[in-house]
Design a protein around this motif. Structure first.
Motif, PDB file in Angstrom:
ATOM      1  N   GLU A  31       1.728  36.031  46.646  1.00 37.83           N
ATOM      2  CA  GLU A  31       0.828  36.836  47.606  1.00 37.83           C
ATOM      3  C   GLU A  31       0.487  38.059  46.887  1.00 37.83           C
ATOM      4  OE1 GLU A  31       3.067  36.281  51.042  1.00 37.83           O
ATOM      5  OE2 GLU A  31       1.843  34.717  51.640  1.00 37.83           O
ATOM      6  N   VAL A  32       0.088  38.223  45.757  1.00 41.98           N
ATOM      7  CA  VAL A  32      -0.296  39.493  45.105  1.00 41.98           C
ATOM      8  C   VAL A  32      -1.575  39.572  44.395  1.00 41.98           C
ATOM      9  CG1 VAL A  32       2.089  40.402  44.527  1.00 41.98           C
ATOM     10  CG2 VAL A  32       0.906  38.932  42.807  1.00 41.98           C
ATOM     11  N   PRO A  33      -2.333  40.621  44.270  1.00 37.64           N
ATOM     12  CA  PRO A  33      -3.644  40.556  43.646  1.00 37.64           C
ATOM     13  C   PRO A  33      -3.333  40.212  42.125  1.00 37.64           C
ATOM     14  CG  PRO A  33      -3.280  42.472  44.764  1.00 37.64           C
ATOM     15  CD  PRO A  33      -2.241  41.932  44.917  1.00 37.64           C
ATOM     16  N   PHE A  34      -4.413  39.320  41.695  1.00 40.89           N
ATOM     17  CA  PHE A  34      -4.380  39.072  40.222  1.00 40.89           C
ATOM     18  C   PHE A  34      -4.076  40.135  39.079  1.00 40.89           C
ATOM     19  CE2 PHE A  34      -6.448  37.952  35.946  1.00 40.89           C
ATOM     20  CZ  PHE A  34      -5.972  36.607  35.961  1.00 40.89           C
ATOM     21  N   GLU A  35      -4.617  41.431  39.345  1.00 39.28           N
ATOM     22  CA  GLU A  35      -4.411  42.416  38.514  1.00 39.28           C
ATOM     23  C   GLU A  35      -2.922  42.987  38.408  1.00 39.28           C
ATOM     24  OE1 GLU A  35      -6.512  43.563  42.218  1.00 39.28           O
ATOM     25  OE2 GLU A  35      -7.153  42.405  40.565  1.00 39.28           O
ATOM     26  N   LEU A  48      -0.529  40.271  30.369  1.00 38.25           N
ATOM     27  CA  LEU A  48       0.347  39.730  31.580  1.00 38.25           C
ATOM     28  C   LEU A  48       1.873  40.493  31.376  1.00 38.25           C
ATOM     29  CD1 LEU A  48       0.764  37.732  33.878  1.00 38.25           C
ATOM     30  CD2 LEU A  48       1.963  36.313  32.015  1.00 38.25           C
ATOM     31  N   ASN A  49       2.415  41.064  32.404  1.00 36.70           N
ATOM     32  CA  ASN A  49       3.500  41.758  32.407  1.00 36.70           C
ATOM     33  C   ASN A  49       4.607  40.618  33.060  1.00 36.70           C
ATOM     34  OD1 ASN A  49       5.795  43.403  32.940  1.00 36.70           O
ATOM     35  ND2 ASN A  49       4.814  45.170  33.184  1.00 36.70           N
ATOM     36  N   GLY A  50       5.378  40.013  32.422  1.00 36.63           N
ATOM     37  CA  GLY A  50       6.111  39.003  32.956  1.00 36.63           C
ATOM     38  C   GLY A  50       7.222  39.540  33.683  1.00 36.63           C
ATOM     39  N   GLU A  51       7.795  40.893  33.436  1.00 35.79           N
ATOM     40  CA  GLU A  51       8.905  41.460  34.259  1.00 35.79           C
ATOM     41  C   GLU A  51       8.156  41.637  35.639  1.00 35.79           C
ATOM     42  OE1 GLU A  51      10.052  45.079  32.508  1.00 35.79           O
ATOM     43  OE2 GLU A  51      10.586  44.266  30.381  1.00 35.79           O
ATOM     44  N   LYS A  52       6.836  41.935  35.902  1.00 35.56           N
ATOM     45  CA  LYS A  52       6.272  42.070  37.252  1.00 35.56           C
ATOM     46  C   LYS A  52       6.344  40.770  38.028  1.00 35.56           C
ATOM     47  CE  LYS A  52       3.090  45.805  36.611  1.00 35.56           C
ATOM     48  NZ  LYS A  52       1.743  46.135  36.664  1.00 35.56           N
ATOM     49  N   LEU A  80       7.387  32.701  30.988  1.00 35.41           N
ATOM     50  CA  LEU A  80       6.522  33.889  31.424  1.00 35.41           C
ATOM     51  C   LEU A  80       7.141  35.155  31.553  1.00 35.41           C
ATOM     52  CD1 LEU A  80       3.758  32.039  33.206  1.00 35.41           C
ATOM     53  CD2 LEU A  80       3.405  32.830  30.869  1.00 35.41           C
ATOM     54  N   GLU A  81       8.168  34.874  32.398  1.00 33.02           N
ATOM     55  CA  GLU A  81       8.856  36.193  32.582  1.00 33.02           C
ATOM     56  C   GLU A  81       9.514  37.068  31.586  1.00 33.02           C
ATOM     57  OE1 GLU A  81       9.949  35.189  37.122  1.00 33.02           O
ATOM     58  OE2 GLU A  81      11.915  35.152  35.748  1.00 33.02           O
ATOM     59  N   HIS A  82       9.949  36.321  30.595  1.00 34.10           N
ATOM     60  CA  HIS A  82      10.814  36.776  29.278  1.00 34.10           C
ATOM     61  C   HIS A  82       9.559  37.021  28.120  1.00 34.10           C
ATOM     62  CE1 HIS A  82      14.197  35.252  31.664  1.00 34.10           C
ATOM     63  NE2 HIS A  82      14.623  36.267  31.083  1.00 34.10           N
ATOM     64  N   GLY A  83       8.149  36.924  28.647  1.00 35.56           N
ATOM     65  CA  GLY A  83       7.240  37.398  27.612  1.00 35.56           C
ATOM     66  C   GLY A  83       7.207  36.335  26.347  1.00 35.56           C
ATOM     67  N   ARG A 142      -5.545  29.751  35.178  1.00 39.14           N
ATOM     68  CA  ARG A 142      -5.172  29.080  36.286  1.00 39.14           C
ATOM     69  C   ARG A 142      -3.736  29.016  36.766  1.00 39.14           C
ATOM     70  NH1 ARG A 142      -5.902  22.586  34.034  1.00 39.14           N
ATOM     71  NH2 ARG A 142      -4.220  23.153  32.585  1.00 39.14           N
ATOM     72  N   THR A 143      -2.741  29.399  35.839  1.00 37.93           N
ATOM     73  CA  THR A 143      -1.618  29.549  35.879  1.00 37.93           C
ATOM     74  C   THR A 143      -1.243  30.824  36.752  1.00 37.93           C
ATOM     75  OG1 THR A 143      -0.917  28.153  33.887  1.00 37.93           O
ATOM     76  CG2 THR A 143       0.779  29.857  34.711  1.00 37.93           C
ATOM     77  N   VAL A 144      -1.844  31.824  36.030  1.00 40.54           N
ATOM     78  CA  VAL A 144      -1.755  33.086  36.676  1.00 40.54           C
ATOM     79  C   VAL A 144      -2.325  33.159  38.359  1.00 40.54           C
ATOM     80  CG1 VAL A 144      -2.337  35.621  36.583  1.00 40.54           C
ATOM     81  CG2 VAL A 144      -2.063  34.340  34.539  1.00 40.54           C
ATOM     82  N   LYS A 145      -3.480  32.423  38.352  1.00 38.50           N
ATOM     83  CA  LYS A 145      -3.857  32.383  39.718  1.00 38.50           C
ATOM     84  C   LYS A 145      -2.942  31.680  40.682  1.00 38.50           C
ATOM     85  CE  LYS A 145      -7.821  30.740  42.207  1.00 38.50           C
ATOM     86  NZ  LYS A 145      -7.755  29.717  43.092  1.00 38.50           N
ATOM     87  N   ALA A 146      -2.358  30.765  40.166  1.00 38.09           N
ATOM     88  CA  ALA A 146      -1.352  29.773  41.237  1.00 38.09           C
ATOM     89  C   ALA A 146      -0.145  30.780  41.413  1.00 38.09           C
ATOM     90  CB  ALA A 146      -0.798  28.504  40.307  1.00 38.09           C
ATOM     91  N   LEU A 147       0.407  31.646  40.334  1.00 37.86           N
ATOM     92  CA  LEU A 147       1.595  32.576  40.657  1.00 37.86           C
ATOM     93  C   LEU A 147       0.788  33.436  41.620  1.00 37.86           C
ATOM     94  CD1 LEU A 147       2.927  32.641  37.040  1.00 37.86           C
ATOM     95  CD2 LEU A 147       4.041  31.604  39.046  1.00 37.86           C
ATOM     96  N   CYS A 148      -0.196  34.310  41.410  1.00 37.44           N
ATOM     97  CA  CYS A 148      -0.414  35.301  42.494  1.00 37.44           C
ATOM     98  C   CYS A 148      -0.651  34.656  43.747  1.00 37.44           C
ATOM     99  CB  CYS A 148      -2.044  35.715  41.863  1.00 37.44           C
ATOM    100  SG  CYS A 148      -1.920  36.664  40.486  1.00 37.44           S
ATOM    101  N   GLU A 149      -1.350  33.414  43.951  1.00 36.46           N
ATOM    102  CA  GLU A 149      -1.144  32.858  45.259  1.00 36.46           C
ATOM    103  C   GLU A 149      -0.099  32.694  45.784  1.00 36.46           C
ATOM    104  OE1 GLU A 149      -3.608  29.417  44.723  1.00 36.46           O
ATOM    105  OE2 GLU A 149      -5.572  30.725  44.761  1.00 36.46           O
TER     106      GLU A 149
END
Length: 72
Positions: free
Chosen positions: A56-60, A3-7, A36-39, A46-53
């Motif tokens: 509005e960005v793809p998981f990868e 996971l790239n928190g900066e992204k 997460l943003e600061h690593g 499920r956290t990543v999925k919720a953030l992606c939704e």
């Protein structure tokens, strides 16, 4: 992949969202998002999925591919 928190921060800012607003949209605590943003934390899938939704960005899009050194 890692996971790239900066992204997360970049996509959040591109959408004009504060930590609080992203927390409300995703259902993830703003303190968790900040870590997460600061690593400083590793998310559950499920956290990543919720953030992606919410973003509005793809998981990868939130990950960086880590190159493994060749065994030469």
């Amino acid at each position: 992949m890692k996971l790239n928190g900066e992204k997360i921060a970049v996509f959040r800012m591109k959408k004009g969202l504060s930590l609080k607003a992203l927390a409300e949209l995703s259902g993830i605590d703003s303190g968790t998002i900040n870590r997460l943003e600061h690593g400083k934390a590793s998310p559950r899938p499920r956290t990543v999925k919720a953030l992606c939704e919410a973003l509005e960005v793809p998981f990868e899009e939130l990950f960086t591919i880590i190159e493994q050194p060749s065994g030469r």
